[in-house]
Every structure is written in C-alpha cells, then in structure tokens.
Design an enzyme around this catalytic site. Structure first.
Site, PDB file in Angstrom:
ATOM      1  N   HIS A  53      40.982  41.499  42.383  1.00  0.00           N
ATOM      2  CA  HIS A  53      40.098  41.772  41.247  1.00  0.00           C
ATOM      3  C   HIS A  53      39.308  40.512  40.901  1.00  0.00           C
ATOM      4  CE1 HIS A  53      41.399  45.839  40.192  1.00  0.00           C
ATOM      5  NE2 HIS A  53      42.520  45.465  40.782  1.00  0.00           N
ATOM      6  N   GLU A 113      37.039  40.136  38.876  1.00  0.00           N
ATOM      7  CA  GLU A 113      36.815  40.088  37.417  1.00  0.00           C
ATOM      8  C   GLU A 113      38.020  39.535  36.676  1.00  0.00           C
ATOM      9  OE1 GLU A 113      37.509  42.746  39.172  1.00  0.00           O
ATOM     10  OE2 GLU A 113      38.772  44.143  38.058  1.00  0.00           O
ATOM     11  N   CYS A 124      38.717  46.616  44.868  1.00  0.00           N
ATOM     12  CA  CYS A 124      40.044  47.228  44.874  1.00  0.00           C
ATOM     13  C   CYS A 124      39.969  48.623  45.502  1.00  0.00           C
ATOM     14  CB  CYS A 124      40.640  47.237  43.467  1.00  0.00           C
ATOM     15  SG  CYS A 124      42.424  47.549  43.477  1.00  0.00           S
TER      16      CYS A 124
END
Lengths: 256, 196
Positions: free
Chosen positions: B178, B180, B77
């Site tokens: 993202h 994650e 990001c």
C-alpha cells in the site's frame, strides 16, 4: 524479511486520547491527530485507535476523527470501537481506516467476523481479545472492558475463542492481557505463547510493556508479530527510535 | 484530464485519495467510463477479494474499458492482482493485462497468512516507477494472495519465497503493498507514477 511491528495504541474517548490503568481511571493524554503525527514521525509501524466507550454505550465509532487521521498520516491504522455490522465497518474503512477491529460485538454475535471477512477480506478484520486468568487457572475472555461498571466475565475460554475467531475469518488477533495491562511489568509471555501456539494469523501482544526488554521478550520468546503499547509511549518513557535500535541489536527485525 | 481513482468498491479508496492530496493532486473518484478514458492517469485501488472485485468491474461495464486504456494505469493491492490473468482466489479470471498469475501463499511453518506488515523491496529492473527506490526500502503489505515472480516483476519481496511486489507491462503497473500507507517510500513511488 517481514519486520516486527511497534504499535502505539491510542484509546479514544470523547475525541481525545486517554489512558487508564488496568482499564480504569482514564486521564487525557492529548489530541488524536497530534499524537498520530508524532508517532508517525518517530517511526511507529502502525497505529491502533480504540473508541473505548463506543461499545459500552452501544454506538459505533465516530468517523469524523477517522477521516482526520486518514488525511494526515501515511502509515496504516486500525480502528476499533462498537463496530457491530458490515455497514458500520464499511463507513470506518471508507473514512480511511486500513483495518477494523472487533471485540465485544464479536462476542455478542460471532457471525459478525464471518460477515466482515466476506465483505472486506480477512486482511481487514482484526479481532481484539480481552483476556484474564480466572481463579481456576483458565484464561477467559472479558466483554465491555471500556466501562468497568459494565465489564463482564464470560465462560468462553480465550484459547477456544482465538481458534474460533480465526476459523470465522480473523486476519489478525490482538491479545489484551488484562492482568498485565498498564502496570508495566512486562507482557504476559505465558499467555501469549499459549495463544501463539494456536494462532496462524498475525498475533499482536497488548498489555504490560514497561521496559525495552519487555518488547524483546514478546518478540523473541512469545514470537508475536507486533507489540502494542500505550502509556510508555504516551509518557515518553520509551522512545520508539531508541527501542528500535535496541531491538535491532538483539536481532529482532525492525523497520528503521 | 487529471488523475482518476476507479470506484470499483475497494475500501482503501479514501486513503489512496488522501495520499494523492498530500502530493498536491486532487483525484476524482469515478466509475464513469468517459471520465476514466479521458484521464491522464488511472488508479485502480481495491481491498477485498478478487471475484467480487471483477464482478463489480463487470457490473459497472468497465472490463473492456480497462483493457482499452493507453494512459498510465496503476493497480494497488487487489487492483494490481486484477490486472493479472488469473487469481486462485475464488478461481477468478482477471483483466489479463499483465501475463502473471495470482496465488495464495503456500502453507509453511511459521509463515503467517495474511502477510501483514512492513517488508523490504528489492528492485529487479530499471524503471521510471522505481526512481529513487533503494534496495531494502520498506513498504506496508496486507494480503493473502501474491503475484508470482517473473519477467513482469520490477521489484520483489521475500515472504516464504520471492513474489512480485511491483509489476509492469506497457502502460499497466501494479503495486502489491500500500503506497498510501508506506510513509516516505510509498509517497515517492506514487509521485513516480504521477510523473510517468
């Protein structure tokens, strides 16, 4: 193409997920992490956790469960509840939340939105708006809706507040239409459309989902970016995979 | 040794760390130059704005260190944007490790900014980082600024036009979304990075 988001909302009280009707009479629905994992597996696009008693009780969100959720799930989640300072927001974000949502504290002190946006960027800052139509026909915001005995009607018009919140740095608006919340008769398309017309950031519909078509209407007629629902998902009345299949058939872009 | 997460004040450090734990990797969170230099893999997370992000790296004395790294580096990001040359956000000179610039999404009707939600990835080049990625796989984005498309793009995403969502040059890599928080697709891409 960006997909429309389906967002189960988990109202949290005393470390459990609860749900009320028209913001009252809460019953326990289950454990936070269990429900979070179930929704992740079913294809929820995002989760929202509201610590519904934090703001009325004048405390910030309990970050222990935020950390437990962050460890377990791999989809984004937003946390709301009594966040009234940059430091409290930082603690929640560091615990693993992707976004924080402010509602009553932003009404108490609108500069909070500016401070959060400056500290973390607008993409982290969601402003939740609890809105109800008054007898004169205007939509106005409500404060402290987590506790019916403390809920207050404010003179602030909903549309004015949504404009101000964006100017101050809201990266997303969640519009809780209190008149339709929990009664499963559909989202308040009239109010959502009115807010959509003045909302340039993502807009999330909340309150009223009861049938598959209600989601379609919110996405197609009110052009919202996401639809939030609680009881229909918690009860199993609507299963997310089936909902996504129907939405795709209606031409709504969904992640499958 | 191992994987380190550069602690440059980004708020998504916790979630990146947990995602790595789910892959069986315990990443140390550090701003220590020696620890970063000695790591096998370096991840630069970050949510926030470009100027404070660069200011924080300067305060920590990590700018030249980041530029000197030779092991695989992944920016996520804002971390990805900081690897580029320049960001329009606050007119910020970035690390200059990937020859690309970062621009705000342009005003277009019905193009809501931030770009927030799940969008599709389109692989543009063969690269070990993209192993197993299918055209049209979904990832979760939250950003108002994006890296322009170009030779550095391994994958692109369409939001009012194509932008680079996975970039690489040499040992430096970036993902705008993202990983994650991108369910199994994100886990796969993070695993690919760990295996570079």
């Amino acid at each position: 193409m960006l997909s429309r988001r389906l967002i189960p909302c988990l109202d949290v009280r005393d470390g459990k997920v609860v749900k009320g009707v028209r913001f009252r009479d809460h019953v326990v629905m289950g454990e936070i992490v269990d429900l979070a994992l179930r929704y992740r597996d079913e294809g929820a696009d995002e989760l929202v956790f509201y610590d519904i008693t934090a703001s009325p009780e004048g405390r910030s969100v309990d970050r222990n469960w935020v950390e437990r959720v962050a460890r377990e799930i791999d989809i984004p989640f937003c946390v709301a509840g009594g966040i009234r300072s940059v430091e409290e927001a930082r603690a929640v974000l560091h615990a693993g939340a992707d976004k924080i949502s402010v509602n009553s504290p932003a009404l108490e002190r609108p500069a909070l939105i500016d401070e959060l946006a400056a500290a973390f960027g607008v993409q982290c800052v969601v402003v939740g708006v609890d809105s109800l139509r008054d007898v004169d026909g205007e939509w106005r915001v409500r404060q402290y809706t987590g506790d019916p005995s403390r809920t207050q009607a404010l003179p602030r018009r909903t549309l004015d507040w949504v404009i101000e919140a964006q100017q101050r740095g809201a990266g997303e608006i969640v519009l809780n239409c209190m008149g339709s919340d929990g009664v499963r008769q559909g989202y308040d398309l009239e109010q959502l459309s009115a807010v959509r017309a003045i909302c340039n950031v993502p807009l999330i519909a909340s309150g009223g989902a009861g049938a598959l078509e209600h989601f379609r209407d919110a996405f197609i007629e009110a052009d919202v970016d996401g639809a939030l629902a609680a009881s229909v998902f918690h009860s199993g009345a609507i299963a997310i995979p089936a909902l996504k299949r129907e939405l795709a058939g209606w031409g709504v872009t969904v992640r499958v | 040794m191992g994987v380190v997460l550069v602690d440059a004040g980004g708020t998504n450090i916790g979630s990146v760390r947990y995602a790595l734990q789910r892959l069986g990797v315990d990443a140390a969170l550090t701003a220590d130059a020696d620890a970063i230099r000695a790591a096998d893999k370096v991840i630069l997370p970050g949510v926030g704005a470009a100027a404070p992000g660069m200011a924080r790296l300067r305060e920590l004395g990590l700018v030249e260190l980041m530029r000197s790294l030779t092991q695989p580096v992944l920016g996520v990001c804002l971390g990805m944007q900081l690897l580029c040359e320049h960001s329009e956000e606050g007119d910020t000179a970035c690390l200059g490790l990937i020859p690309a610039s970062v621009r705000r999404f342009t005003d277009q009707p019905n193009l809501r900014v931030p770009h927030m939600g799940w969008n599709r990835l389109k692989p543009r080049r063969q690269h070990a980082l993209l192993k197993g990625l299918k055209d049209g796989d979904w990832a979760y984005f939250v950003h108002s600024y994006a890296v322009a498309n170009g030779d550095h793009a391994l994958a692109t995403t369409d939001y009012g036009g194509e932008f680079a969502c996975v970039i690489a040059r040499g040992n430096f890599h970036g993902m705008q979304f993202h990983p994650e928080r991108s369910a199994s697709v994100g886990a796969r891409l993070l695993k690919n990075f760990l295996e570079l």
